[in-house]
Design an enzyme around this catalytic site. Structure first.
Site, PDB file in Angstrom:
ATOM      1  N   HIS A  85      48.698  66.569  45.468  1.00  0.00           N
ATOM      2  CA  HIS A  85      49.561  67.452  44.685  1.00  0.00           C
ATOM      3  C   HIS A  85      48.746  68.126  43.583  1.00  0.00           C
ATOM      4  CE1 HIS A  85      53.189  65.958  46.588  1.00  0.00           C
ATOM      5  NE2 HIS A  85      52.675  64.750  46.467  1.00  0.00           N
ATOM      6  N   ALA A 133      37.862  43.296  45.702  1.00  0.00           N
ATOM      7  CA  ALA A 133      39.287  43.410  46.012  1.00  0.00           C
ATOM      8  C   ALA A 133      40.031  44.149  44.901  1.00  0.00           C
ATOM      9  CB  ALA A 133      39.868  42.010  46.189  1.00  0.00           C
TER      10      ALA A 133
HETATM   11  C1  LIG Z   1      33.375  41.559  44.675  1.00  0.00           C
HETATM   12  C2  LIG Z   1      33.183  40.116  45.120  1.00  0.00           C
HETATM   13  C3  LIG Z   1      32.503  40.064  46.489  1.00  0.00           C
HETATM   14  C4  LIG Z   1      32.253  39.532  44.049  1.00  0.00           C
HETATM   15  O1  LIG Z   1      32.004  38.200  44.349  1.00  0.00           O
HETATM   16  P1  LIG Z   1      30.894  37.410  43.453  1.00  0.00           P
HETATM   17  O2  LIG Z   1      29.551  38.014  43.601  1.00  0.00           O
HETATM   18  O3  LIG Z   1      31.055  35.970  43.801  1.00  0.00           O
HETATM   19  O4  LIG Z   1      31.327  37.733  41.974  1.00  0.00           O
HETATM   20  P2  LIG Z   1      31.863  36.768  40.817  1.00  0.00           P
HETATM   21  O5  LIG Z   1      33.116  36.078  41.232  1.00  0.00           O
HETATM   22  O6  LIG Z   1      30.692  35.939  40.365  1.00  0.00           O
HETATM   23  O7  LIG Z   1      32.235  37.820  39.679  1.00  0.00           O
HETATM   24  C5  LIG Z   1      31.260  38.568  38.969  1.00  0.00           C
HETATM   25  C6  LIG Z   1      31.981  39.412  37.942  1.00  0.00           C
HETATM   26  O8  LIG Z   1      32.713  40.436  38.631  1.00  0.00           O
HETATM   27  C7  LIG Z   1      34.107  40.349  38.330  1.00  0.00           C
HETATM   28  N1  LIG Z   1      34.843  40.609  39.586  1.00  0.00           N
HETATM   29  C8  LIG Z   1      34.660  40.014  40.790  1.00  0.00           C
HETATM   30  N2  LIG Z   1      35.500  40.513  41.688  1.00  0.00           N
HETATM   31  C9  LIG Z   1      36.246  41.422  41.031  1.00  0.00           C
HETATM   32  C10 LIG Z   1      37.297  42.273  41.442  1.00  0.00           C
HETATM   33  N3  LIG Z   1      37.734  42.284  42.717  1.00  0.00           N
HETATM   34  N4  LIG Z   1      37.839  43.105  40.525  1.00  0.00           N
HETATM   35  C11 LIG Z   1      37.388  43.111  39.245  1.00  0.00           C
HETATM   36  N5  LIG Z   1      36.381  42.331  38.811  1.00  0.00           N
HETATM   37  C12 LIG Z   1      35.828  41.499  39.703  1.00  0.00           C
HETATM   38  C13 LIG Z   1      34.316  38.937  37.849  1.00  0.00           C
HETATM   39  O9  LIG Z   1      35.421  38.859  37.006  1.00  0.00           O
HETATM   40  C14 LIG Z   1      33.019  38.660  37.136  1.00  0.00           C
HETATM   41  O10 LIG Z   1      33.052  39.275  35.870  1.00  0.00           O
HETATM   42  P3  LIG Z   1      32.411  38.535  34.572  1.00  0.00           P
HETATM   43  O11 LIG Z   1      30.949  38.423  34.888  1.00  0.00           O
HETATM   44  O12 LIG Z   1      32.715  39.475  33.442  1.00  0.00           O
HETATM   45  O13 LIG Z   1      33.075  37.212  34.491  1.00  0.00           O
HETATM   46  C15 LIG Z   1      34.533  39.337  45.212  1.00  0.00           C
HETATM   47  O14 LIG Z   1      35.035  39.022  43.914  1.00  0.00           O
HETATM   48  C16 LIG Z   1      35.603  40.121  45.963  1.00  0.00           C
HETATM   49  O15 LIG Z   1      36.376  40.921  45.383  1.00  0.00           O
HETATM   50  N6  LIG Z   1      35.650  39.910  47.301  1.00  0.00           N
HETATM   51  C17 LIG Z   1      36.499  40.716  48.178  1.00  0.00           C
HETATM   52  C18 LIG Z   1      37.393  39.784  49.025  1.00  0.00           C
HETATM   53  C19 LIG Z   1      38.208  40.615  49.986  1.00  0.00           C
HETATM   54  O16 LIG Z   1      38.986  41.467  49.586  1.00  0.00           O
HETATM   55  N7  LIG Z   1      38.002  40.384  51.286  1.00  0.00           N
HETATM   56  C20 LIG Z   1      38.635  41.191  52.336  1.00  0.00           C
HETATM   57  C21 LIG Z   1      39.763  40.477  52.986  1.00  0.00           C
HETATM   58  S1  LIG Z   1      40.528  41.467  54.231  1.00  0.00           S
END
Ligand SMILES: CC(C)(COP(=O)(O)OP(=O)(O)OC[C@H]1O[C@@H](n2cnc3c(N)ncnc32)[C@H](O)[C@@H]1OP(=O)(O)O)[C@@H](O)C(=O)NCCC(=O)NCCS
Length: 165
Positions: A85, A133
């Site tokens: 839009h 995510a």
């Molecule tokens: C992005 C991802 C891979 C990172 O994993 P990781 O390397 O283990 O990261 P961590 O959990 O150590 O987090 C690192 C930092 O990123 C932040 N973070 C991680 N995932 C995040 C997200 N999805 N949104 C916002 N912040 C996120 C954490 O809060 C952390 O911040 P901080 O350092 O200030 O505390 C994981 O969090 C994720 O989102 N996986 C996707 C799962 C998914 O959707 N699978 C598909 C299913 S169909």
């Protein structure tokens, strides 16, 4: 079955061994709706590479959305290269106004996009990168990065160990 709408004159190409999951029994998280692939204008293109996996998301192109080989879209990811839009209040009800922002979206190879993420117009995501995510991706993300959040920001680069495995 996915929902595929091809605007007259536009194109949607789907590579080999692509997996489009449109029903919840076939994927761990379940899907909110069948996969939607939709072109909105005659010039639009959606190009999906080989071995791409898509679970119940939506991909809409007014110009071009490209997804590289071996990329995985988690459940219910939305990708659109248009705002749909106009920002101008008096033109907002139309879908074809020239003032509607449109900019191509290019997703690289082996990208992993977390569930419920939204990829907005003009974004490129480089090869191998991971989008967390629930992210809202408003700016481009380079290759080999982990990025997350709203707005999506780089958290760190993939390590040499992660790249090697
Ligand atoms: C992005 C991802 C891979 C990172 O994993 P990781 O390397 O283990 O990261 P961590 O959990 O150590 O987090 C690192 C930092 O990123 C932040 N973070 C991680 N995932 C995040 C997200 N999805 N949104 C916002 N912040 C996120 C954490 O809060 C952390 O911040 P901080 O350092 O200030 O505390 C994981 O969090 C994720 O989102 N996986 C996707 C799962 C998914 O959707 N699978 C598909 C299913 S169909």
């Amino acid at each position: 079955m996915p929902i595929i709408h091809v605007f007259p004159g536009s194109s949607i190409s789907i590579g080999r061994d692509v997996c489009l999951i449109s029903r919840s029994f076939a994927t761990a998280l379940g899907v909110n709706h069948p996969v939607v692939l939709r072109t909105l204008r005659s010039i639009a293109q959606i190009r999906i590479g080989d071995r791409v996996g898509i679970s119940g998301g939506s991909i809409c192109a007014a110009q071009c959305v490209e997804i590289g080989d071996d990329t995985m879209l988690g459940a219910n990811v939305t990708i659109a290269d248009t705002d749909f839009h106009s920002l101008s209040p008096c033109r907002r009800s139309g879908h074809t106004d020239a003032s509607i922002a449109v900019e191509r979206v290019i997703i690289g190879k082996r990208v992993f996009i977390g569930t419920n993420s939204i990829i907005l117009k003009g974004v490129s995501i480089g090869d191998n990168s991971v989008i967390g995510a629930g992210s809202v991706v408003t700016r481009s993300i380079p290759a080999n990065a982990i990025a997350a959040g709203n707005p999506c920001r780089i958290i760190r680069a993939l390590t040499a160990q992660e790249m090697a495995l």
